[in-house]
Design an enzyme around this catalytic site. Structure first.
Site, PDB file in Angstrom:
ATOM      1  N   CYS A 170       0.877  -1.182   0.000  1.00 32.73           N
ATOM      2  CA  CYS A 170       0.000   0.000   0.000  1.00 32.73           C
ATOM      3  C   CYS A 170       0.917   1.236   0.000  1.00 32.73           C
ATOM      4  O   CYS A 170       1.613   1.459   0.997  1.00 32.73           O
ATOM      5  CB  CYS A 170      -0.894  -0.025   1.234  1.00 32.73           C
ATOM      6  SG  CYS A 170      -1.984   1.418   1.353  1.00 32.73           S
TER       7      CYS A 170
ATOM      8  N   CYS B 127      -4.643   5.845  -5.062  1.00 28.66           N
ATOM      9  CA  CYS B 127      -4.030   4.543  -4.755  1.00 28.66           C
ATOM     10  C   CYS B 127      -2.537   4.701  -5.017  1.00 28.66           C
ATOM     11  O   CYS B 127      -2.113   4.874  -6.169  1.00 28.66           O
ATOM     12  CB  CYS B 127      -4.637   3.474  -5.664  1.00 28.66           C
ATOM     13  SG  CYS B 127      -3.875   1.856  -5.482  1.00 28.66           S
TER      14      CYS B 127
HETATM   15  N1  LIG Z   1      -6.397  -2.245  -2.448  1.00 29.40           N
HETATM   16  C1  LIG Z   1      -4.972  -2.598  -2.580  1.00 29.40           C
HETATM   17  C2  LIG Z   1      -4.228  -2.241  -1.279  1.00 29.40           C
HETATM   18  C3  LIG Z   1      -4.242  -0.753  -0.970  1.00 29.40           C
HETATM   19  C4  LIG Z   1      -3.470  -0.002  -2.021  1.00 29.40           C
HETATM   20  C5  LIG Z   1      -3.657   1.510  -2.035  1.00 29.40           C
HETATM   21  N2  LIG Z   1      -4.499   2.079  -1.031  1.00 29.40           N
HETATM   22  C6  LIG Z   1      -2.303   2.202  -2.077  1.00 29.40           C
HETATM   23  O1  LIG Z   1      -2.166   3.314  -1.561  1.00 29.40           O
HETATM   24  O2  LIG Z   1      -1.382   1.606  -2.700  1.00 29.40           O
HETATM   25  C7  LIG Z   1      -4.821  -4.103  -2.856  1.00 29.40           C
HETATM   26  O3  LIG Z   1      -5.642  -4.869  -2.348  1.00 29.40           O
HETATM   27  O4  LIG Z   1      -3.865  -4.464  -3.551  1.00 29.40           O
END
Ligand SMILES: N[C@H](CCC[C@H](N)C(=O)O)C(=O)O
Length: 323
Positions: A78, A230
């Site tokens: 993340c 993200c």
């Molecule tokens: N939903 C993503 C994890 C959070 C990624 C995102 N919030 C970031 O800042 O990279 C997954 O399951 O791969």
């Protein structure tokens, strides 16, 4: 008492819990339940997941990060979260350059000077970067790697790139703003329920090229849905931008990545088979909620958020940046 820090990177909000500070340990099943409880609460501020900070036995690492999406699923990485965990550990151990243990790598964190009054600016390494089907994983697509390929099963007009950083991403560069809404929602929804292509789901990123070293990215996240930003999605999209549009990217300069929650910068590193991305952006600590440790799992958690005032500083900063 335990402290649930309420934090964000580009308005991608999380609760952050340092389990090293708890009297009793919590296993992944309990942490997954807590992530769902916090994000589904009617009274608590909105969160996209739970960041868990723990100690690390790895050399050079001053801590470990675990990530749980709002649906309780575990994420291998993340980017917005690592910036927040990095800031938390920097302040806990009074350090500015260190590593954090994550599921597949010990990653570098650097604390920059604040980018504006009250706006922390953290740089984190996003790695490893992999393209092989088994790394995502993807199945039933006739490609050894997906780099700027037409995939009729997904779209009749878009091309796709797919990579793990190490969480799974599917990326497309669009020209029509309309593609950033319903088509993105439909593809993201389709690939994050049982399907024959991405058995573990995938974060779907649609991007617009705004100019040289300048993009906008919108993401439908695995385990969450649409988020304001993200971090790993913006990092993977930056890598795809440099690979697919070399004439539009000077890799010696940062890339400005705008998102619905603000802006980050990335630097892509494409040295032979050592690809990685530096992601630089805010790590805003909006405030914290105190809760009895024994109540974390068993009782409703009240919204007694103690605010830091940083959110106003972040919004003032956002007002100054232009796409
Ligand atoms: N939903 C993503 C994890 C959070 C990624 C995102 N919030 C970031 O800042 O990279 C997954 O399951 O791969």
């Amino acid at each position: 008492m335990s402290k649930l820090h309420y934090v964000h990177g580009s308005e991608n909000h999380f609760f952050l819990l340092d389990v090293d500070e708890l009297k009793d340990s919590l296993d992944d099943i309990q942490l997954s339940y807590l992530a769902q409880k916090l994000s589904h609460s009617d009274v608590l501020p909105y969160s996209d997941g739970l960041l868990v900070v723990d100690h690390s036995d790895h050399a050079e690492c001053i801590g470990q990060m675990k990530v749980f999406n709002s649906d309780g699923s575990v994420a291998s990485m993340c980017g917005n979260g690592l910036r927040c965990v990095g800031r938390y550990l920097a302040e806990k151990f009074n350090q500015t350059d260190f590593k954090v243990q994550t599921t597949q790598a010990d990653l570098n964190v650097h604390v920059f000077d604040d980018i504006a009054k009250g706006v922390s600016w953290i740089g984190v390494q996003i790695a490893p970067v992999k393209f092989a089907p088994a790394a995502l994983p993807y199945t039933n697509l006739d490609f050894d790697q997906i780099i700027n390929e037409e995939i009729p099963e997904f779209s009749d007009h878009l091309k796709f790139t797919s990579m793990a950083v190490p969480n799974p991403h599917l990326i497309s560069f669009v020209e029509d703003d309309n593609d950033l809404e319903e088509p993105l929602f439909n593809l993201g929804t389709y690939l994050n329920q049982p399907n024959e292509y991405y058995p573990d789901g995938v974060n779907v990123n649609f991007a617009k090229i705004l100019g040289k070293n300048k993009i906008f990215v919108r993401t439908f996240e695995r385990g969450v849905g649409f988020t304001n930003a993200c971090g790993t999605g913006m990092s993977a999209t930056s890598m795809a931008f440099a690979m697919n549009y070399p004439e539009s990217v000077d890799v010696n300069e940062p890339i400005d990545v705008f998102n619905p929650g603000g802006k980050v910068q990335t630097r892509v590193h494409i040295e032979l088979d050592n690809r990685w991305i530096q992601l630089m952006g805010n790590a805003t600590f909006v405030g914290y909620i105190e809760a009895d440790e024994v109540d974390l799992l068993s009782q409703p958690i009240q919204n007694n958020l103690v605010e830091s005032g940083e959110e106003a500083d972040y919004l003032a900063f956002i007002d100054t940046i232009k796409q």
